[in-house]
Design a protein around this motif. Structure first.
Motif, PDB file in Angstrom:
ATOM      1  N   ASP A  36     -42.814  60.970 108.519  1.00 27.93           N
ATOM      2  CA  ASP A  36     -42.907  59.563 108.897  1.00 27.93           C
ATOM      3  C   ASP A  36     -42.875  58.680 107.651  1.00 27.93           C
ATOM      4  OD1 ASP A  36     -43.096  60.130 111.594  1.00 27.93           O
ATOM      5  OD2 ASP A  36     -45.279  60.346 111.525  1.00 27.93           O
ATOM      6  N   ILE A  37     -42.086  57.625 107.738  1.00 26.41           N
ATOM      7  CA  ILE A  37     -42.105  56.609 106.682  1.00 26.41           C
ATOM      8  C   ILE A  37     -43.292  55.687 106.943  1.00 26.41           C
ATOM      9  CG2 ILE A  37     -40.829  54.742 105.584  1.00 26.41           C
ATOM     10  CD1 ILE A  37     -38.274  56.033 106.518  1.00 26.41           C
ATOM     11  N   PRO A  38     -44.208  55.530 106.000  1.00 21.97           N
ATOM     12  CA  PRO A  38     -45.369  54.650 106.232  1.00 21.97           C
ATOM     13  C   PRO A  38     -44.922  53.225 106.538  1.00 21.97           C
ATOM     14  CG  PRO A  38     -45.666  55.973 104.246  1.00 21.97           C
ATOM     15  CD  PRO A  38     -44.247  56.163 104.664  1.00 21.97           C
ATOM     16  N   SER A  61     -37.917  68.142  90.503  1.00 24.90           N
ATOM     17  CA  SER A  61     -39.177  68.882  90.430  1.00 24.90           C
ATOM     18  C   SER A  61     -39.791  69.107  91.810  1.00 24.90           C
ATOM     19  CB  SER A  61     -40.179  68.132  89.538  1.00 24.90           C
ATOM     20  OG  SER A  61     -40.443  66.843  90.083  1.00 24.90           O
ATOM     21  N   ASN A  62     -39.744  68.098  92.682  1.00 18.31           N
ATOM     22  CA  ASN A  62     -40.294  68.217  94.025  1.00 18.31           C
ATOM     23  C   ASN A  62     -39.341  67.491  94.969  1.00 18.31           C
ATOM     24  OD1 ASN A  62     -41.781  68.238  96.417  1.00 18.31           O
ATOM     25  ND2 ASN A  62     -43.735  67.943  95.357  1.00 18.31           N
ATOM     26  N   ALA A  63     -38.485  68.258  95.638  1.00 21.07           N
ATOM     27  CA  ALA A  63     -37.441  67.656  96.466  1.00 21.07           C
ATOM     28  C   ALA A  63     -38.023  66.911  97.654  1.00 21.07           C
ATOM     29  CB  ALA A  63     -36.469  68.741  96.948  1.00 21.07           C
ATOM     30  N   HIS A  64     -39.061  67.450  98.281  1.00 27.18           N
ATOM     31  CA  HIS A  64     -39.633  66.810  99.470  1.00 27.18           C
ATOM     32  C   HIS A  64     -40.303  65.478  99.115  1.00 27.18           C
ATOM     33  CE1 HIS A  64     -39.788  70.616 102.202  1.00 27.18           C
ATOM     34  NE2 HIS A  64     -38.689  70.568 101.470  1.00 27.18           N
ATOM     35  N   LEU A  65     -41.109  65.480  98.063  1.00 26.62           N
ATOM     36  CA  LEU A  65     -41.793  64.247  97.672  1.00 26.62           C
ATOM     37  C   LEU A  65     -40.789  63.187  97.211  1.00 26.62           C
ATOM     38  CD1 LEU A  65     -44.407  62.700  97.147  1.00 26.62           C
ATOM     39  CD2 LEU A  65     -44.502  63.785  94.887  1.00 26.62           C
ATOM     40  N   LEU A  69     -40.329  59.331  98.873  1.00 28.02           N
ATOM     41  CA  LEU A  69     -40.398  58.078  98.114  1.00 28.02           C
ATOM     42  C   LEU A  69     -39.079  57.317  98.182  1.00 28.02           C
ATOM     43  CD1 LEU A  69     -42.356  59.321  94.967  1.00 28.02           C
ATOM     44  CD2 LEU A  69     -43.253  58.113  96.957  1.00 28.02           C
ATOM     45  N   LEU A  70     -37.969  58.044  98.124  1.00 29.51           N
ATOM     46  CA  LEU A  70     -36.672  57.377  98.199  1.00 29.51           C
ATOM     47  C   LEU A  70     -36.435  56.762  99.571  1.00 29.51           C
ATOM     48  CD1 LEU A  70     -34.028  56.776  96.718  1.00 29.51           C
ATOM     49  CD2 LEU A  70     -33.141  58.950  97.564  1.00 29.51           C
ATOM     50  N   ALA A  71     -36.950  57.394 100.628  1.00 27.34           N
ATOM     51  CA  ALA A  71     -36.793  56.844 101.979  1.00 27.34           C
ATOM     52  C   ALA A  71     -37.527  55.516 102.109  1.00 27.34           C
ATOM     53  CB  ALA A  71     -37.309  57.846 103.011  1.00 27.34           C
ATOM     54  N   GLN A  72     -38.701  55.392 101.487  1.00 30.34           N
ATOM     55  CA  GLN A  72     -39.440  54.129 101.551  1.00 30.34           C
ATOM     56  C   GLN A  72     -38.675  52.997 100.858  1.00 30.34           C
ATOM     57  OE1 GLN A  72     -43.472  54.641 100.164  1.00 30.34           O
ATOM     58  NE2 GLN A  72     -43.730  56.569 101.248  1.00 30.34           N
ATOM     59  N   THR A  73     -38.167  53.262  99.669  1.00 25.07           N
ATOM     60  CA  THR A  73     -37.420  52.224  98.946  1.00 25.07           C
ATOM     61  C   THR A  73     -36.104  51.892  99.653  1.00 25.07           C
ATOM     62  OG1 THR A  73     -36.435  53.933  97.528  1.00 25.07           O
ATOM     63  CG2 THR A  73     -38.442  52.873  96.760  1.00 25.07           C
ATOM     64  N   THR A  74     -35.454  52.893 100.237  1.00 22.78           N
ATOM     65  CA  THR A  74     -34.202  52.634 100.958  1.00 22.78           C
ATOM     66  C   THR A  74     -34.454  51.776 102.189  1.00 22.78           C
ATOM     67  OG1 THR A  74     -33.340  54.776 100.193  1.00 22.78           O
ATOM     68  CG2 THR A  74     -32.204  53.722 102.028  1.00 22.78           C
ATOM     69  N   GLU A 115     -26.728  57.149 105.527  1.00 22.74           N
ATOM     70  CA  GLU A 115     -25.656  57.292 104.532  1.00 22.74           C
ATOM     71  C   GLU A 115     -26.184  57.076 103.117  1.00 22.74           C
ATOM     72  OE1 GLU A 115     -22.712  54.530 105.734  1.00 22.74           O
ATOM     73  OE2 GLU A 115     -21.996  55.750 107.424  1.00 22.74           O
ATOM     74  N   SER A 116     -27.044  56.081 102.936  1.00 21.52           N
ATOM     75  CA  SER A 116     -27.588  55.819 101.596  1.00 21.52           C
ATOM     76  C   SER A 116     -28.469  56.974 101.111  1.00 21.52           C
ATOM     77  CB  SER A 116     -28.397  54.514 101.609  1.00 21.52           C
ATOM     78  OG  SER A 116     -27.594  53.421 101.993  1.00 21.52           O
ATOM     79  N   LEU A 117     -29.336  57.470 101.982  1.00 23.56           N
ATOM     80  CA  LEU A 117     -30.209  58.584 101.602  1.00 23.56           C
ATOM     81  C   LEU A 117     -29.405  59.848 101.334  1.00 23.56           C
ATOM     82  CD1 LEU A 117     -33.306  58.231 103.964  1.00 23.56           C
ATOM     83  CD2 LEU A 117     -33.288  58.075 101.483  1.00 23.56           C
ATOM     84  N   ASP A 118     -28.413  60.112 102.180  1.00 22.38           N
ATOM     85  CA  ASP A 118     -27.617  61.331 102.015  1.00 22.38           C
ATOM     86  C   ASP A 118     -26.854  61.315 100.700  1.00 22.38           C
ATOM     87  OD1 ASP A 118     -26.607  63.778 102.636  1.00 22.38           O
ATOM     88  OD2 ASP A 118     -25.094  63.054 104.034  1.00 22.38           O
ATOM     89  N   GLU A 119     -26.313  60.149 100.351  1.00 26.76           N
ATOM     90  CA  GLU A 119     -25.580  60.046  99.086  1.00 26.76           C
ATOM     91  C   GLU A 119     -26.507  60.198  97.880  1.00 26.76           C
ATOM     92  OE1 GLU A 119     -22.616  56.853  96.786  1.00 26.76           O
ATOM     93  OE2 GLU A 119     -23.458  56.408  98.778  1.00 26.76           O
ATOM     94  N   ALA A 120     -27.727  59.643  97.980  1.00 24.12           N
ATOM     95  CA  ALA A 120     -28.649  59.705  96.844  1.00 24.12           C
ATOM     96  C   ALA A 120     -29.262  61.086  96.665  1.00 24.12           C
ATOM     97  CB  ALA A 120     -29.753  58.661  97.011  1.00 24.12           C
TER      98      ALA A 120
END
Length: 289
Positions: free
Chosen positions: A108-110, A143-147, A151-156, A182-187
């Motif tokens: 879940d995105i906070p 270093s930590n793909a999940h974390l 974090l990237l999902a929140q900024t996106t 699309e933005s998350l997948d590319e990043a």
């Protein structure tokens, strides 16, 4: 002009060849262990041969169907393909491995307070589904793909919704979800992560804005209801006018309407009895007076 263009193309081609050559050299250097490394590998093999029955339990590893193992030999990735599923062998003294789960992960995105393009503050949350499609990249490049994905999902989410109006945010959720995916997948592609789905869960508006929107919607509904009622009255008056013209042309039609009215009253169970009295009879009495 043509010579300048050809020279530029040659320089770009040479640059690409140099980059590819450097990448090949790096790949060769990363795959080679060196003399000291091979010496340690040979000593490890001799150690396994001397203590074979005991070290067998240390060399044989198992990964599940949904997992892959990335093996590091003396700190270097030993093979460009991950091991698994099933059995695989490692050297007890020189090898180290990392298990990577390939199953789809959701988080879940906070709730994020976002200012839309038309200066409205809203609170939006969502959910992201992703999986690891390249175990080596997920281990070696981040270093930590999940974390990092969280974090990237929140900024996106903030960046994408900041370019939308409130009306677009409320009506075009599918388009916003597709743009975020699309933005998350590319990043996250260099990290070996595939973003499968992004969904906007809830959009919370301020209480004052909710009351204002509710009042606006109620006013518009009342206006439409008044317009519909006025149109109904106008149509009814036109129908009554046409009916009166038809009855004026045929006086017997009025007697038929009397009989239809009596039939409708008699169908109901009531104690009221109505006797219709023709207007012509009353007019004769009034003339005599």
């Amino acid at each position: 002009m043509i010579s300048t263009t050809s020279n530029t193309a040659d320089m770009v081609t040479q640059g690409k060849f140099q980059i590819n050559a450097e990448d090949n050299v790096e790949d060769k250097n990363s795959g080679s262990l060196g003399c000291f490394g091979w010496m340690l590998v040979i000593i490890s093999l001799l150690f396994i041969g001397v203590t074979f029955p005991i070290t067998l339990f240390m060399c044989v590893k198992i990964v599940n169907e949904y997992e892959r193992a990335v093996i590091f030999r003396l700190g270097r990735i030993s093979d460009r393909k991950p091991k698994g599923p099933g059995l695989f062998f490692v050297l007890p003294c020189t090898d180290n491995f990392v298990k990577v789960d390939l199953r789809t992960v959701s988080f879940d995105i906070p709730p994020q307070e976002i200012l839309t393009r038309d200066s409205v503050t809203v609170c939006v949350d969502g959910v992201v589904y992703f999986r690891i499609h390249c175990p080596i990249s997920s281990v070696a490049n981040v270093s930590n793909a999940h974390l990092s994905t969280r974090l990237l999902a929140q900024t996106t989410l903030r960046n994408v919704l900041g370019t939308k109006n409130l009306a677009e945010l409320l009506s075009d959720r599918e388009g916003i979800s597709l743009s975020m995916q699309e933005s998350l997948d590319e990043a996250t592609d260099p990290w070996g992560i595939k973003v499968e789905r992004v969904e906007i869960k809830d959009v919370k508006l301020p209480q004052q804005l909710q009351r204002a929107m509710a009042a606006e919607a109620e006013a518009s509904r009342e206006a439409r209801a008044k317009i519909i009622a006025a149109e109904g009255e106008m149509n009814a008056s036109r129908a009554l006018k046409e009916a009166s013209l038809v009855i004026a042309e045929s006086p017997s039609a009025l007697q038929l309407r009397y009989l239809q009215t009596l039939n409708a009253i008699a169908a109901e169970k009531n104690s009221t009895i109505i006797f219709p009295l023709p207007i012509d009879v009353m007019s004769n009495f009034m003339q005599r007076k």
